[in-house]
Design an enzyme around this catalytic site. Structure first.
Site, PDB file in Angstrom:
ATOM      1  N   LYS A  80      48.566  32.700  37.931  1.00  0.00           N
ATOM      2  CA  LYS A  80      49.124  32.324  39.236  1.00  0.00           C
ATOM      3  C   LYS A  80      48.240  32.750  40.410  1.00  0.00           C
ATOM      4  O   LYS A  80      48.280  32.121  41.458  1.00  0.00           O
ATOM      5  CB  LYS A  80      50.540  32.871  39.400  1.00  0.00           C
ATOM      6  CG  LYS A  80      50.598  34.370  39.533  1.00  0.00           C
ATOM      7  CD  LYS A  80      52.026  34.871  39.697  1.00  0.00           C
ATOM      8  CE  LYS A  80      52.012  36.364  39.916  1.00  0.00           C
ATOM      9  NZ  LYS A  80      53.112  37.059  39.271  1.00  0.00           N
TER      10      LYS A  80
ATOM     11  N   ARG B  17      63.363  44.273  41.716  1.00  0.00           N
ATOM     12  CA  ARG B  17      63.098  42.845  41.911  1.00  0.00           C
ATOM     13  C   ARG B  17      63.975  42.147  40.878  1.00  0.00           C
ATOM     14  O   ARG B  17      65.179  42.358  40.883  1.00  0.00           O
ATOM     15  CB  ARG B  17      61.591  42.547  41.778  1.00  0.00           C
ATOM     16  CG  ARG B  17      61.177  41.273  42.479  1.00  0.00           C
ATOM     17  CD  ARG B  17      59.691  40.968  42.354  1.00  0.00           C
ATOM     18  NE  ARG B  17      59.316  40.538  41.007  1.00  0.00           N
ATOM     19  CZ  ARG B  17      58.111  40.104  40.656  1.00  0.00           C
ATOM     20  NH1 ARG B  17      57.137  40.094  41.550  1.00  0.00           N
ATOM     21  NH2 ARG B  17      57.844  39.718  39.423  1.00  0.00           N
TER      22      ARG B  17
END
Ligand SMILES: *Cc1c(COP(=O)(O)O)cnc(C)c1O
Length: 363
Positions: A36, A131
Protein backbone atom coordinates in the site's frame (compact mmCIF):
# COMPACT_ATOMS: atom_id res chain seq x y z
CA UNK A 1 7.42 17.93 -19.63
CA UNK A 2 10.04 17.70 -16.93
CA UNK A 3 8.15 16.18 -14.08
CA UNK A 4 9.94 15.49 -10.83
CA UNK A 5 10.39 11.74 -10.59
CA UNK A 6 11.03 8.89 -8.18
CA UNK A 7 13.54 6.17 -9.03
CA UNK A 8 12.57 2.70 -7.89
CA UNK A 9 15.33 0.13 -7.38
CA UNK A 10 13.52 -3.18 -7.72
CA UNK A 11 16.64 -5.22 -6.89
CA UNK A 12 16.97 -3.45 -3.55
CA UNK A 13 13.31 -4.09 -2.77
CA UNK A 14 13.72 -7.78 -3.65
CA UNK A 15 16.86 -7.95 -1.49
CA UNK A 16 15.12 -6.27 1.47
CA UNK A 17 12.22 -8.68 1.12
CA UNK A 18 14.49 -11.73 1.05
CA UNK A 19 16.29 -10.52 4.20
CA UNK A 20 13.02 -10.09 6.10
CA UNK A 21 11.43 -13.29 4.76
CA UNK A 22 14.50 -15.33 5.76
CA UNK A 23 14.51 -13.83 9.25
CA UNK A 24 10.81 -14.56 9.72
CA UNK A 25 11.09 -18.04 8.26
CA UNK A 26 13.80 -18.87 10.81
CA UNK A 27 11.19 -18.10 13.47
CA UNK A 28 8.32 -20.01 11.88
CA UNK A 29 6.63 -16.90 10.48
CA UNK A 30 5.37 -16.46 6.91
CA UNK A 31 5.21 -12.97 5.45
CA UNK A 32 2.54 -11.15 3.47
CA UNK A 33 4.21 -8.24 1.66
CA UNK A 34 2.33 -4.96 2.04
CA UNK A 35 2.33 -2.81 -1.11
CA UNK A 36 0.00 0.00 0.00
CA UNK A 37 2.94 2.38 0.50
CA UNK A 38 3.51 2.28 -3.26
CA UNK A 39 -0.11 2.69 -4.34
CA UNK A 40 -0.01 -0.97 -5.34
CA UNK A 41 2.72 -0.59 -7.94
CA UNK A 42 2.85 -3.76 -10.09
CA UNK A 43 6.65 -3.83 -10.59
CA UNK A 44 7.24 -3.30 -6.89
CA UNK A 45 4.72 -6.05 -6.12
CA UNK A 46 6.54 -8.45 -8.43
CA UNK A 47 9.89 -7.64 -6.79
CA UNK A 48 8.37 -8.33 -3.37
CA UNK A 49 6.99 -11.65 -4.61
CA UNK A 50 10.42 -12.61 -5.99
CA UNK A 51 11.73 -11.95 -2.49
CA UNK A 52 9.69 -14.86 -1.17
CA UNK A 53 6.51 -13.56 0.47
CA UNK A 54 3.44 -15.82 0.52
CA UNK A 55 1.08 -13.12 -0.77
CA UNK A 56 0.37 -9.40 -0.98
CA UNK A 57 -1.46 -7.14 1.44
CA UNK A 58 -3.28 -4.03 0.23
CA UNK A 59 -5.62 -1.53 1.83
CA UNK A 60 -7.32 -0.50 -1.43
CA UNK A 61 -9.44 -2.79 -3.58
CA UNK A 62 -8.60 -0.55 -6.52
CA UNK A 63 -4.93 -1.40 -6.04
CA UNK A 64 -5.67 -5.13 -5.91
CA UNK A 65 -7.63 -4.79 -9.12
CA UNK A 66 -4.78 -2.94 -10.84
CA UNK A 67 -2.24 -5.52 -9.67
CA UNK A 68 -4.40 -8.34 -10.98
CA UNK A 69 -4.91 -6.58 -14.31
CA UNK A 70 -1.12 -6.25 -14.53
CA UNK A 71 -0.84 -10.02 -14.22
CA UNK A 72 0.42 -10.17 -10.64
CA UNK A 73 -0.93 -13.54 -9.53
CA UNK A 74 -0.81 -14.33 -5.85
CA UNK A 75 -3.00 -14.47 -2.79
CA UNK A 76 -4.39 -11.04 -1.86
CA UNK A 77 -5.11 -9.94 1.69
CA UNK A 78 -7.30 -6.86 2.13
CA UNK A 79 -5.85 -4.96 5.10
CA UNK A 80 -8.41 -2.21 5.60
CA UNK A 81 -11.68 -3.35 7.15
CA UNK A 82 -14.24 -3.79 4.36
CA UNK A 83 -16.95 -1.15 3.98
CA UNK A 84 -20.49 -2.53 3.85
CA UNK A 85 -20.91 -1.10 0.37
CA UNK A 86 -17.93 -2.98 -1.07
CA UNK A 87 -18.48 -6.53 0.16
CA UNK A 88 -19.22 -7.81 -3.36
CA UNK A 89 -15.88 -6.49 -4.62
CA UNK A 90 -14.11 -7.79 -1.53
CA UNK A 91 -15.16 -11.39 -2.10
CA UNK A 92 -14.29 -11.25 -5.80
CA UNK A 93 -10.97 -9.39 -5.54
CA UNK A 94 -9.48 -10.42 -2.18
CA UNK A 95 -8.70 -13.97 -1.10
CA UNK A 96 -8.67 -12.98 2.56
CA UNK A 97 -9.78 -9.88 4.46
CA UNK A 98 -9.20 -8.53 7.97
CA UNK A 99 -12.43 -8.03 9.91
CA UNK A 100 -13.83 -6.84 13.22
CA UNK A 101 -17.61 -6.39 12.76
CA UNK A 102 -20.26 -9.13 12.75
CA UNK A 103 -22.53 -7.03 10.51
CA UNK A 104 -19.81 -6.86 7.89
CA UNK A 105 -19.12 -10.60 8.17
CA UNK A 106 -22.84 -11.24 7.60
CA UNK A 107 -22.74 -9.07 4.48
CA UNK A 108 -19.52 -10.75 3.25
CA UNK A 109 -21.13 -14.13 3.83
CA UNK A 110 -24.14 -13.18 1.72
CA UNK A 111 -21.95 -11.70 -1.03
CA UNK A 112 -19.85 -14.88 -1.11
CA UNK A 113 -22.96 -17.06 -1.07
CA UNK A 114 -24.33 -15.24 -4.12
CA UNK A 115 -21.20 -16.40 -5.96
CA UNK A 116 -21.15 -19.92 -4.51
CA UNK A 117 -17.93 -19.05 -2.73
CA UNK A 118 -16.53 -19.04 0.74
CA UNK A 119 -14.52 -15.96 1.71
CA UNK A 120 -11.61 -16.35 4.15
CA UNK A 121 -11.30 -13.87 7.00
CA UNK A 122 -8.86 -13.06 9.77
CA UNK A 123 -10.52 -11.57 12.84
CA UNK A 124 -8.57 -8.65 14.28
CA UNK A 125 -8.03 -8.28 18.02
CA UNK A 126 -7.21 -4.92 19.65
CA UNK A 127 -4.37 -5.31 22.15
CA UNK A 128 -4.43 -1.65 23.12
CA UNK A 129 -3.27 0.36 20.11
CA UNK A 130 -6.96 1.31 19.81
CA UNK A 131 -7.33 1.14 16.07
CA UNK A 132 -9.12 -1.87 14.53
CA UNK A 133 -10.05 -5.02 16.36
CA UNK A 134 -12.41 -6.86 18.68
CA UNK A 135 -11.73 -6.25 22.36
CA UNK A 136 -10.03 -9.40 23.77
CA UNK A 137 -12.79 -10.15 26.29
CA UNK A 138 -15.36 -10.10 23.48
CA UNK A 139 -13.40 -12.38 21.14
CA UNK A 140 -14.77 -15.82 22.19
CA UNK A 141 -18.39 -14.73 21.76
CA UNK A 142 -17.55 -12.89 18.53
CA UNK A 143 -15.98 -16.02 17.04
CA UNK A 144 -18.92 -18.22 18.06
CA UNK A 145 -21.18 -15.86 16.09
CA UNK A 146 -18.75 -15.55 13.17
CA UNK A 147 -18.64 -19.32 12.75
CA UNK A 148 -22.37 -19.33 12.01
CA UNK A 149 -21.98 -17.50 8.69
CA UNK A 150 -21.89 -20.07 5.88
CA UNK A 151 -20.13 -17.80 3.35
CA UNK A 152 -17.12 -16.89 5.46
CA UNK A 153 -14.42 -19.07 6.95
CA UNK A 154 -12.44 -17.75 9.90
CA UNK A 155 -8.89 -18.87 9.11
CA UNK A 156 -7.29 -17.09 12.02
CA UNK A 157 -6.84 -14.04 14.18
CA UNK A 158 -4.56 -11.06 13.90
CA UNK A 159 -3.50 -7.95 15.73
CA UNK A 160 -1.96 -4.66 14.71
CA UNK A 161 0.18 -2.50 16.96
CA UNK A 162 2.18 0.72 16.64
CA UNK A 163 0.22 2.19 13.72
CA UNK A 164 -2.24 4.42 15.59
CA UNK A 165 -1.31 4.95 19.23
CA UNK A 166 2.27 3.82 18.87
CA UNK A 167 1.83 0.95 21.36
CA UNK A 168 4.94 -1.19 21.02
CA UNK A 169 4.78 -4.95 20.61
CA UNK A 170 6.57 -6.72 23.47
CA UNK A 171 6.79 -10.19 24.97
CA UNK A 172 3.96 -9.21 27.33
CA UNK A 173 1.22 -8.09 24.97
CA UNK A 174 2.18 -10.75 22.43
CA UNK A 175 1.90 -13.41 25.14
CA UNK A 176 -1.55 -12.02 26.04
CA UNK A 177 -2.45 -12.48 22.38
CA UNK A 178 -1.29 -16.11 22.16
CA UNK A 179 -2.90 -16.92 25.52
CA UNK A 180 -6.15 -15.73 23.99
CA UNK A 181 -5.48 -17.93 20.96
CA UNK A 182 -4.96 -20.89 23.32
CA UNK A 183 -8.22 -20.13 25.07
CA UNK A 184 -10.12 -20.04 21.76
CA UNK A 185 -8.54 -23.27 20.58
CA UNK A 186 -9.31 -24.86 23.92
CA UNK A 187 -12.96 -24.24 23.08
CA UNK A 188 -12.55 -26.35 19.93
CA UNK A 189 -12.02 -23.61 17.33
CA UNK A 190 -9.06 -24.10 15.01
CA UNK A 191 -7.03 -21.00 14.13
CA UNK A 192 -4.62 -21.62 11.27
CA UNK A 193 -3.29 -18.10 10.99
CA UNK A 194 -2.04 -16.16 13.99
CA UNK A 195 -1.00 -12.88 12.39
CA UNK A 196 0.90 -10.99 15.05
CA UNK A 197 3.30 -8.53 13.48
CA UNK A 198 4.01 -5.68 11.11
CA UNK A 199 7.36 -3.92 10.69
CA UNK A 200 7.23 -2.89 14.35
CA UNK A 201 7.57 -6.52 15.43
CA UNK A 202 10.86 -7.29 13.70
CA UNK A 203 13.11 -6.56 16.68
CA UNK A 204 11.04 -8.87 18.86
CA UNK A 205 11.21 -11.61 16.22
CA UNK A 206 14.96 -11.20 15.73
CA UNK A 207 15.52 -11.32 19.50
CA UNK A 208 13.65 -14.64 19.62
CA UNK A 209 11.05 -13.13 21.94
CA UNK A 210 8.00 -13.40 19.69
CA UNK A 211 5.88 -16.27 21.06
CA UNK A 212 6.22 -19.28 18.72
CA UNK A 213 2.46 -19.59 18.19
CA UNK A 214 2.60 -16.45 16.03
CA UNK A 215 3.04 -17.74 12.48
CA UNK A 216 2.26 -14.82 10.19
CA UNK A 217 3.36 -11.20 9.68
CA UNK A 218 2.15 -8.40 7.42
CA UNK A 219 5.19 -6.34 6.49
CA UNK A 220 5.42 -3.18 4.40
CA UNK A 221 7.89 -0.53 5.50
CA UNK A 222 10.78 -2.91 6.18
CA UNK A 223 10.56 -4.29 2.64
CA UNK A 224 10.23 -0.91 0.94
CA UNK A 225 12.43 1.31 3.12
CA UNK A 226 14.53 -1.15 5.15
CA UNK A 227 13.39 0.05 8.56
CA UNK A 228 11.69 -1.43 11.60
CA UNK A 229 9.08 0.97 12.90
CA UNK A 230 9.56 1.06 16.67
CA UNK A 231 12.64 3.27 16.49
CA UNK A 232 12.87 3.62 12.68
CA UNK A 233 16.31 2.05 12.78
CA UNK A 234 17.80 0.84 9.52
CA UNK A 235 17.41 -2.95 9.52
CA UNK A 236 20.62 -4.98 9.08
CA UNK A 237 21.29 -6.15 5.51
CA UNK A 238 18.60 -3.98 3.93
CA UNK A 239 18.66 -0.83 1.79
CA UNK A 240 16.97 2.41 2.88
CA UNK A 241 17.26 4.05 -0.55
CA UNK A 242 15.27 1.81 -2.87
CA UNK A 243 13.18 4.92 -3.59
CA UNK A 244 14.79 8.31 -4.29
CA UNK A 245 12.92 11.48 -5.23
CA UNK A 246 14.45 13.73 -7.90
CA UNK A 247 13.50 17.38 -8.32
CA UNK A 248 14.90 20.21 -10.39
CA UNK A 249 16.09 23.66 -9.33
CA UNK A 250 13.86 26.33 -10.91
CA UNK A 251 15.37 29.39 -9.24
CA UNK A 252 18.66 29.91 -7.42
CA UNK A 253 19.41 33.32 -5.87
CA UNK A 254 21.20 35.02 -3.02
CA UNK A 255 18.52 36.38 -0.69
CA UNK A 256 18.21 37.11 3.03
CA UNK A 257 17.56 34.20 5.39
CA UNK A 258 14.92 36.21 7.27
CA UNK A 259 11.72 37.51 5.59
CA UNK A 260 11.17 41.28 5.17
CA UNK A 261 7.97 42.94 6.30
CA UNK A 262 5.14 42.35 8.73
CA UNK A 263 4.19 38.63 8.77
CA UNK A 264 1.13 36.48 9.27
CA UNK A 265 0.30 32.88 8.36
CA UNK A 266 1.76 31.07 5.35
CA UNK A 267 -0.40 29.43 2.65
CA UNK A 268 -1.08 26.47 4.97
CA UNK A 269 -1.97 28.44 8.09
CA UNK A 270 1.38 28.04 9.83
CA UNK A 271 3.33 30.79 11.55
CA UNK A 272 6.88 29.95 10.52
CA UNK A 273 10.05 30.91 12.34
CA UNK A 274 13.13 31.72 10.28
CA UNK A 275 16.57 32.20 11.81
CA UNK A 276 18.53 35.18 10.55
CA UNK A 277 22.00 34.33 9.36
CA UNK A 278 22.38 36.94 6.69
CA UNK A 279 22.41 36.40 2.96
CA UNK A 280 22.14 32.79 1.81
CA UNK A 281 21.86 30.83 -1.45
CA UNK A 282 18.21 29.83 -1.83
CA UNK A 283 17.02 27.24 -4.32
CA UNK A 284 13.42 26.71 -5.39
CA UNK A 285 12.81 23.06 -6.34
CA UNK A 286 9.76 21.70 -8.19
CA UNK A 287 8.52 19.37 -5.44
CA UNK A 288 5.87 20.94 -3.23
CA UNK A 289 3.07 19.76 -1.00
CA UNK A 290 1.09 18.81 -4.10
CA UNK A 291 3.68 16.12 -4.76
CA UNK A 292 5.04 14.98 -1.41
CA UNK A 293 4.68 15.15 2.37
CA UNK A 294 7.58 17.55 2.67
CA UNK A 295 8.25 16.75 6.35
CA UNK A 296 9.19 13.20 5.26
CA UNK A 297 12.04 13.98 2.87
CA UNK A 298 15.75 14.44 3.56
CA UNK A 299 18.23 15.77 0.97
CA UNK A 300 20.73 13.10 -0.11
CA UNK A 301 23.38 15.86 -0.07
CA UNK A 302 23.92 16.49 3.64
CA UNK A 303 25.09 20.05 3.01
CA UNK A 304 21.56 21.08 2.02
CA UNK A 305 18.87 22.29 4.42
CA UNK A 306 15.16 22.35 3.63
CA UNK A 307 13.74 25.71 4.74
CA UNK A 308 10.09 25.02 3.94
CA UNK A 309 7.58 24.37 1.23
CA UNK A 310 4.39 25.61 -0.37
CA UNK A 311 2.04 23.70 -2.67
CA UNK A 312 4.38 23.81 -5.64
CA UNK A 313 7.84 24.74 -4.30
CA UNK A 314 10.41 23.36 -1.93
CA UNK A 315 12.78 26.06 -0.63
CA UNK A 316 16.29 24.81 0.12
CA UNK A 317 19.35 26.50 1.62
CA UNK A 318 22.26 25.49 -0.62
CA UNK A 319 24.82 27.90 0.85
CA UNK A 320 27.02 25.11 2.22
CA UNK A 321 27.23 23.59 -1.26
CA UNK A 322 27.56 26.89 -3.18
CA UNK A 323 28.87 26.35 -6.69
CA UNK A 324 27.70 22.71 -6.85
CA UNK A 325 24.17 23.55 -7.95
CA UNK A 326 22.76 25.68 -10.78
CA UNK A 327 19.34 26.40 -12.21
CA UNK A 328 18.40 23.12 -13.91
CA UNK A 329 20.46 20.97 -11.50
CA UNK A 330 18.84 17.92 -10.01
CA UNK A 331 18.34 17.64 -6.29
CA UNK A 332 17.66 14.22 -4.72
CA UNK A 333 15.87 13.19 -1.52
CA UNK A 334 15.47 10.12 0.67
CA UNK A 335 11.88 9.35 1.66
CA UNK A 336 10.15 8.18 4.81
CA UNK A 337 6.94 6.13 4.65
CA UNK A 338 4.59 9.13 4.58
CA UNK A 339 6.62 10.74 1.81
CA UNK A 340 6.76 7.48 -0.14
CA UNK A 341 2.99 7.10 0.08
CA UNK A 342 2.39 10.59 -1.34
CA UNK A 343 5.08 10.37 -4.02
CA UNK A 344 3.74 7.04 -5.28
CA UNK A 345 0.16 8.33 -5.24
CA UNK A 346 0.84 11.73 -6.83
CA UNK A 347 0.01 12.00 -10.51
CA UNK A 348 2.69 14.71 -10.78
CA UNK A 349 5.59 12.40 -9.96
CA UNK A 350 6.92 10.18 -12.72
CA UNK A 351 8.01 6.66 -11.75
CA UNK A 352 11.34 5.51 -13.20
CA UNK A 353 13.34 2.31 -13.06
CA UNK A 354 17.08 2.43 -12.36
CA UNK A 355 17.92 2.26 -16.08
CA UNK A 356 15.93 5.46 -16.62
CA UNK A 357 12.94 3.68 -18.14
CA UNK A 358 9.61 5.30 -17.44
CA UNK A 359 7.51 2.80 -15.50
CA UNK A 360 3.78 2.76 -15.95
CA UNK A 361 2.46 4.82 -13.08
CA UNK A 362 0.42 2.92 -10.56
CA UNK A 363 -2.37 5.35 -11.27
C1 LIG B 1 -0.16 -1.09 6.73
C2 LIG B 1 -0.45 -2.31 7.48
C3 LIG B 1 0.56 -3.24 7.76
C4 LIG B 1 2.00 -3.03 7.35
O1 LIG B 1 2.64 -2.20 8.27
P1 LIG B 1 4.20 -1.82 8.15
O2 LIG B 1 4.47 -1.02 9.36
O3 LIG B 1 4.36 -1.07 6.89
O4 LIG B 1 4.94 -3.11 8.12
C5 LIG B 1 0.21 -4.38 8.45
N1 LIG B 1 -1.05 -4.61 8.86
C6 LIG B 1 -2.05 -3.73 8.63
C7 LIG B 1 -3.41 -4.03 9.13
C8 LIG B 1 -1.78 -2.55 7.95
O5 LIG B 1 -2.76 -1.69 7.71
Amino acid sequence: MAHPYVTIDLQKIEHNTRTIVNLCRAHGITVTGVTKGTCGHPDVAKAILRGGVVGLGESQLENIQRLKSAGVETSYLLLRLPALGEVDDVVTLADVSLNSELGVLAALSQAAGRRQRVHDVIVMVDLGDLREGVWPADLPAFLQEALQFPGVRVIGVGTNLACFSGVMPNANNMQRFVDLVGEIEGAGITLHVVSGANSSGLSLIAAGRMPPRINHARIGEALLLGRETMHRQAWPDTFQDAFVLHGEILELKKKPSAPLGERSEDAFGHLNVFANHGIIDRALVNVGREEVTVEGIVPCDQRLTILGASSSYLVVDVTAAAGCYQVGSEMTFFLNYAALLTVMTSVYIEKRSMDGRRMSAAR
